[in-house]
Scaffold this motif. Sequence first.
Motif, PDB file in Angstrom:
ATOM      1  N   THR A 142      26.779  76.116  28.245  1.00  0.00           N
ATOM      2  CA  THR A 142      25.845  74.986  28.190  1.00  0.00           C
ATOM      3  C   THR A 142      26.010  74.091  29.407  1.00  0.00           C
ATOM      4  N   HIS A 143      27.248  73.896  29.842  1.00  0.00           N
ATOM      5  CA  HIS A 143      27.515  73.076  31.028  1.00  0.00           C
ATOM      6  C   HIS A 143      26.872  73.685  32.269  1.00  0.00           C
ATOM      7  N   GLU A 144      27.058  74.992  32.469  1.00  0.00           N
ATOM      8  CA  GLU A 144      26.482  75.645  33.644  1.00  0.00           C
ATOM      9  C   GLU A 144      24.949  75.667  33.561  1.00  0.00           C
ATOM     10  N   TYR A 145      24.428  75.837  32.372  1.00  0.00           N
ATOM     11  CA  TYR A 145      22.974  75.805  32.186  1.00  0.00           C
ATOM     12  C   TYR A 145      22.420  74.440  32.560  1.00  0.00           C
ATOM     13  N   ASN A 146      23.156  73.393  32.186  1.00  0.00           N
ATOM     14  CA  ASN A 146      22.711  72.040  32.503  1.00  0.00           C
ATOM     15  C   ASN A 146      22.716  71.802  34.010  1.00  0.00           C
ATOM     16  N   GLU A 147      23.702  72.336  34.711  1.00  0.00           N
ATOM     17  CA  GLU A 147      23.729  72.192  36.162  1.00  0.00           C
ATOM     18  C   GLU A 147      22.538  72.906  36.798  1.00  0.00           C
ATOM     19  N   CYS A 148      22.199  74.069  36.275  1.00  0.00           N
ATOM     20  CA  CYS A 148      21.012  74.774  36.770  1.00  0.00           C
ATOM     21  C   CYS A 148      19.752  73.946  36.517  1.00  0.00           C
ATOM     22  N   TYR A 149      19.676  73.356  35.339  1.00  0.00           N
ATOM     23  CA  TYR A 149      18.513  72.535  34.982  1.00  0.00           C
ATOM     24  C   TYR A 149      18.362  71.355  35.933  1.00  0.00           C
ATOM     25  N   LEU A 150      19.461  70.681  36.248  1.00  0.00           N
ATOM     26  CA  LEU A 150      19.394  69.506  37.109  1.00  0.00           C
ATOM     27  C   LEU A 150      19.056  69.887  38.554  1.00  0.00           C
ATOM     28  N   TYR A 151      19.706  70.918  39.085  1.00  0.00           N
ATOM     29  CA  TYR A 151      19.387  71.325  40.456  1.00  0.00           C
ATOM     30  C   TYR A 151      17.961  71.847  40.551  1.00  0.00           C
ATOM     31  N   HIS A 152      17.504  72.534  39.522  1.00  0.00           N
ATOM     32  CA  HIS A 152      16.111  72.991  39.493  1.00  0.00           C
ATOM     33  C   HIS A 152      15.168  71.790  39.493  1.00  0.00           C
ATOM     34  N   SER A 153      15.502  70.760  38.725  1.00  0.00           N
ATOM     35  CA  SER A 153      14.681  69.553  38.682  1.00  0.00           C
ATOM     36  C   SER A 153      14.606  68.898  40.060  1.00  0.00           C
ATOM     37  N   PHE A 154      15.768  68.782  40.715  1.00  0.00           N
ATOM     38  CA  PHE A 154      15.791  68.159  42.043  1.00  0.00           C
ATOM     39  C   PHE A 154      14.962  68.970  43.034  1.00  0.00           C
ATOM     40  N   MET A 155      15.084  70.291  42.953  1.00  0.00           N
ATOM     41  CA  MET A 155      14.352  71.153  43.879  1.00  0.00           C
ATOM     42  C   MET A 155      12.842  71.049  43.649  1.00  0.00           C
ATOM     43  N   GLU A 156      12.435  71.028  42.393  1.00  0.00           N
ATOM     44  CA  GLU A 156      11.014  71.012  42.070  1.00  0.00           C
ATOM     45  C   GLU A 156      10.350  69.689  42.434  1.00  0.00           C
ATOM     46  N   THR A 157      11.097  68.604  42.378  1.00  0.00           N
ATOM     47  CA  THR A 157      10.498  67.285  42.607  1.00  0.00           C
ATOM     48  C   THR A 157      10.763  66.751  44.013  1.00  0.00           C
ATOM     49  N   GLU A 158      11.544  67.455  44.827  1.00  0.00           N
ATOM     50  CA  GLU A 158      11.861  66.999  46.175  1.00  0.00           C
ATOM     51  C   GLU A 158      10.675  67.196  47.118  1.00  0.00           C
ATOM     52  N   THR A 159      10.361  66.179  47.905  1.00  0.00           N
ATOM     53  CA  THR A 159       9.229  66.259  48.831  1.00  0.00           C
ATOM     54  C   THR A 159       9.661  66.545  50.264  1.00  0.00           C
TER      55      THR A 159
END
Length: 287
Positions: A142-159
């Motif tokens: 769950t911890h590693e999944y959460n890290e993937c979720y957060l980095y994915h969020s940053f990547m998707e919303t970064e301009t």
Amino acid sequence: MRSDAGDGRRSVLVAGVVDFDHLYRCANLYEMIEHRKAEKIVDQLTEVMPGRPGFLRHRDAVDNVREPYDKDAAAPISKLHALTIMSAEQQTMNFYFNVGPMYMEPIARQLYQEIGLVEEEHVTHYESLVDPGETWWERLVTHEYNECYLYHSFMETETDPRVKNIWELHLNMELEHLRIACDLMRRHDGRDPESVLAPELPKPVTFEPNKQLVRDLLGTQIDWTTLGTGYVQEAHRRFEEYQDKINAERPPQERVIDEHRDKFGEEYRLATDGPHPVARLRDASEA
């Protein structure tokens, strides 16, 4: 009045009015030491004004422990939120305790020490939301999944393309960590990781102005505190007794504002959207 014991949302909201106040205290310290104003840092995303007063933040240890989520019934996004806020508070606590002693000014060291104590309470508060019945392997996945979720969020919303590439690089690293963690869970826990993970990533986390949200929180949540694993608006005996002990002297969070007023003639605030939503916390210009 008391809410449900397992109300994790109120858990975050109550602490939010505390952390917002930390910004206000640190902004006043920043101008005193660096002779700079915080508006260039917050960049119109948030305001700078009092939240819950510093002398009302500390709670008896008994009242910092929450009811954990049920690992078998909680929504996957709830588990991710619990891990994110717990990690954020842990990093914040470490910052105050490690950076604070480096300051030459006594008021800065004292302010960071006191805020660090508050953040330590928050770490207990949020860590207790995690179900202690989770196995080590389940928690690792769950911890590693959460890290993937957060980095994915940053990547998707970064301009910014350059920064976006950095987020993508770290996401790829965390995806490999997640793969290894899943293999370990299958091998040592005898379970399929899909049994504890969300079938797909939730909507990305976004960073956006929070002015109206914070104003709503201040107007509705500022008087809430905890009693056992529940929430109350009335100060209770254990809360008051602990306040008397820890606030035997005027706390640094109040003295930093006193010193700023002495030096500049007023405290530092950045209220761009109108008067403070709580009348008793307005300054003279807002009265």
